[in-house]
Write a protein that holds these residues in place. Structure first.
Motif, PDB file in Angstrom:
ATOM      1  N   GLY A   1      -4.297   8.037   1.151  1.00 23.72           N
ATOM      2  CA  GLY A   1      -4.838   6.753   1.230  1.00 23.72           C
ATOM      3  C   GLY A   1      -5.961   6.759  -0.459  1.00 23.72           C
ATOM      4  O   GLY A   1      -6.480   5.685  -1.324  1.00 23.72           O
TER       5      GLY A   1
ATOM      6  N   TYR B   1       2.327   2.315  -3.105  1.00 19.07           N
ATOM      7  CA  TYR B   1       0.739   2.937  -4.370  1.00 19.07           C
ATOM      8  C   TYR B   1       0.608   4.296  -3.560  1.00 19.07           C
ATOM      9  O   TYR B   1       0.428   5.713  -3.810  1.00 19.07           O
ATOM     10  CB  TYR B   1      -0.054   2.065  -4.123  1.00 19.07           C
ATOM     11  CG  TYR B   1      -0.640   0.795  -4.846  1.00 19.07           C
ATOM     12  CD1 TYR B   1      -1.054   1.111  -6.574  1.00 19.07           C
ATOM     13  CD2 TYR B   1      -0.113  -0.630  -4.741  1.00 19.07           C
ATOM     14  CE1 TYR B   1      -1.110  -0.269  -7.120  1.00 19.07           C
ATOM     15  CE2 TYR B   1      -0.473  -1.128  -5.149  1.00 19.07           C
ATOM     16  CZ  TYR B   1      -0.563  -1.376  -6.803  1.00 19.07           C
ATOM     17  OH  TYR B   1      -0.615  -2.482  -7.211  1.00 19.07           O
TER      18      TYR B   1
ATOM     19  N   GLY C   1      -1.321  -6.135   1.850  1.00 19.02           N
ATOM     20  CA  GLY C   1      -1.837  -5.899   0.763  1.00 19.02           C
ATOM     21  C   GLY C   1      -3.122  -6.154   0.465  1.00 19.02           C
ATOM     22  O   GLY C   1      -4.073  -6.213   1.685  1.00 19.02           O
TER      23      GLY C   1
ATOM     24  N   GLY D   1       0.735  -1.204   0.059  1.00 19.26           N
ATOM     25  CA  GLY D   1      -0.044   0.003  -0.238  1.00 19.26           C
ATOM     26  C   GLY D   1       0.423   1.297   0.206  1.00 19.26           C
ATOM     27  O   GLY D   1       0.116   2.294  -0.852  1.00 19.26           O
TER      28      GLY D   1
HETATM   29  O1   DC Z   1      -3.049  -0.331   2.642  1.00 24.25           O
HETATM   30  P1   DC Z   1      -2.851   0.867   2.457  1.00 24.25           P
HETATM   31  O2   DC Z   1      -3.828   1.609   2.823  1.00 24.25           O
HETATM   32  O3   DC Z   1      -2.100   1.653   2.606  1.00 24.25           O
HETATM   33  O4   DC Z   1      -3.463   1.262   0.593  1.00 24.25           O
HETATM   34  C1   DC Z   1      -4.033   2.579  -0.111  1.00 24.25           C
HETATM   35  C2   DC Z   1      -4.604   2.299  -1.492  1.00 24.25           C
HETATM   36  O5   DC Z   1      -3.224   1.245  -2.273  1.00 24.25           O
HETATM   37  C3   DC Z   1      -5.912   0.524  -1.033  1.00 24.25           C
HETATM   38  O6   DC Z   1      -6.838   1.429  -0.809  1.00 24.25           O
HETATM   39  C4   DC Z   1      -5.747   0.290  -2.179  1.00 24.25           C
HETATM   40  C5   DC Z   1      -4.094   0.235  -3.369  1.00 24.25           C
HETATM   41  N1   DC Z   1      -3.782  -1.106  -2.817  1.00 24.25           N
HETATM   42  C6   DC Z   1      -3.638  -2.074  -3.961  1.00 24.25           C
HETATM   43  O7   DC Z   1      -4.399  -1.341  -4.938  1.00 24.25           O
HETATM   44  N2   DC Z   1      -2.724  -2.913  -3.725  1.00 24.25           N
HETATM   45  C7   DC Z   1      -2.239  -3.383  -2.871  1.00 24.25           C
HETATM   46  N3   DC Z   1      -1.655  -4.375  -2.999  1.00 24.25           N
HETATM   47  C8   DC Z   1      -1.818  -2.188  -2.081  1.00 24.25           C
HETATM   48  C9   DC Z   1      -2.596  -1.188  -1.944  1.00 24.25           C
END
Ligand code: DC
Length: 228
Positions: free
Chosen positions: A99, A41, A132, A38
């Motif tokens: 986020g 991203y 994730g 995450g």
């Molecule tokens: O886990 P996080 O809240 O830090 O993730 C932020 C955003 O990133 C989450 O809303 C969707 C995206 N994300 C994703 O699509 N695939 C992942 N493996 C991790 C995060």
């Protein structure tokens, strides 16, 4: 050791469910590396935003992704530092608004493709704990153990509020709950790599459970796996 021989534990689930705590604990318990996918991203979204890139332009973001020099420092939530091109981005990366931007760019195929190998590169001996949304489904489909954590939206909003405040980030419950709801909906319903339990994943509903009980459940899953 070939990458395929290095064990991966995949931990997926929605926002605010407590994957950070569980994956840090597992990594420490096993002496494994940890991937916070995450954060990748989030960093790419923030970097794009700061450069004035249109966050709907997946190809432009995909071109930016390999240029970013990212370092994760510290093993706990309290001492973590996220360095991007040598600058400390920790505070901004952890904001809820970041986020939301991350969730926006994460729905774009070019962005997911650009980050795929970067995530797989974290697979180093003796093993990896990956946090994730699509760790068990797409990034590490051969993971030795797949866990899908869940909790009610209300409880996740409460947990996220506590977590943000502990980091000195201003937040209030009602907008946070709405942000989490919107982010969940987008992450679960996107056509590419939607959030869902992988085949064979152990689903852990943590609603109403204090962290020690969640860790006890994870420990029992670990004991039953072939990993320890
Ligand atoms: O886990 P996080 O809240 O830090 O993730 C932020 C955003 O990133 C989450 O809303 C969707 C995206 N994300 C994703 O699509 N695939 C992942 N493996 C991790 C995060």
């Amino acid at each position: 050791m070939s990458a395929a021989a290095i064990p991966v534990i995949a931990v997926d689930g929605p926002s605010g469910v407590g994957k950070g705590l569980v994956t840090r604990w597992l990594a420490e318990r096993l002496g494994y590396h940890r991937l916070d996918s995450g954060a990748l991203y989030r960093i790419l979204a923030l970097a794009g935003h700061r450069r004035g890139i249109d966050l709907h332009d997946g190809d432009a973001l995909a071109r930016l992704a390999p240029a970013l020099k990212i370092r994760f420092v510290g093993a706990t939530e309290d001492d973590e530092a996220i360095l991007v091109d040598g600058e400390d981005w920790t505070h901004d990366v952890r904001k809820e608004s970041t986020g939301a931007l991350a969730s926006l760019i994460a729905a774009q195929p070019a962005v997911r493709a650009a980050l795929l190998q970067r995530q797989r590169d974290f697979r180093e001996a003796p093993g990896l704990v990956a946090d994730g949304r699509d760790m068990g489904t797409i990034v590490f489909p051969d993971a030795a153990l797949k866990i899908f954590m869940d909790a009610s939206p209300d409880e996740r909003a409460q947990r996220r509020l506590k977590q943000l405040r502990a980091k000195g980030i201003e937040a209030t419950l009602a907008p946070l709950r709405e942000e989490i709801r919107a982010r969940d909906e987008r992450d679960r319903n996107r056509p590419i790599a939607p959030l869902r339990p992988a085949d064979g994943a152990q689903v852990v509903d943590t609603t109403g459970l204090p962290p020690v009980e969640v860790l006890a459940i994870i420990e029992s899953l670990l004991q039953r796996s072939a990993i320890v």
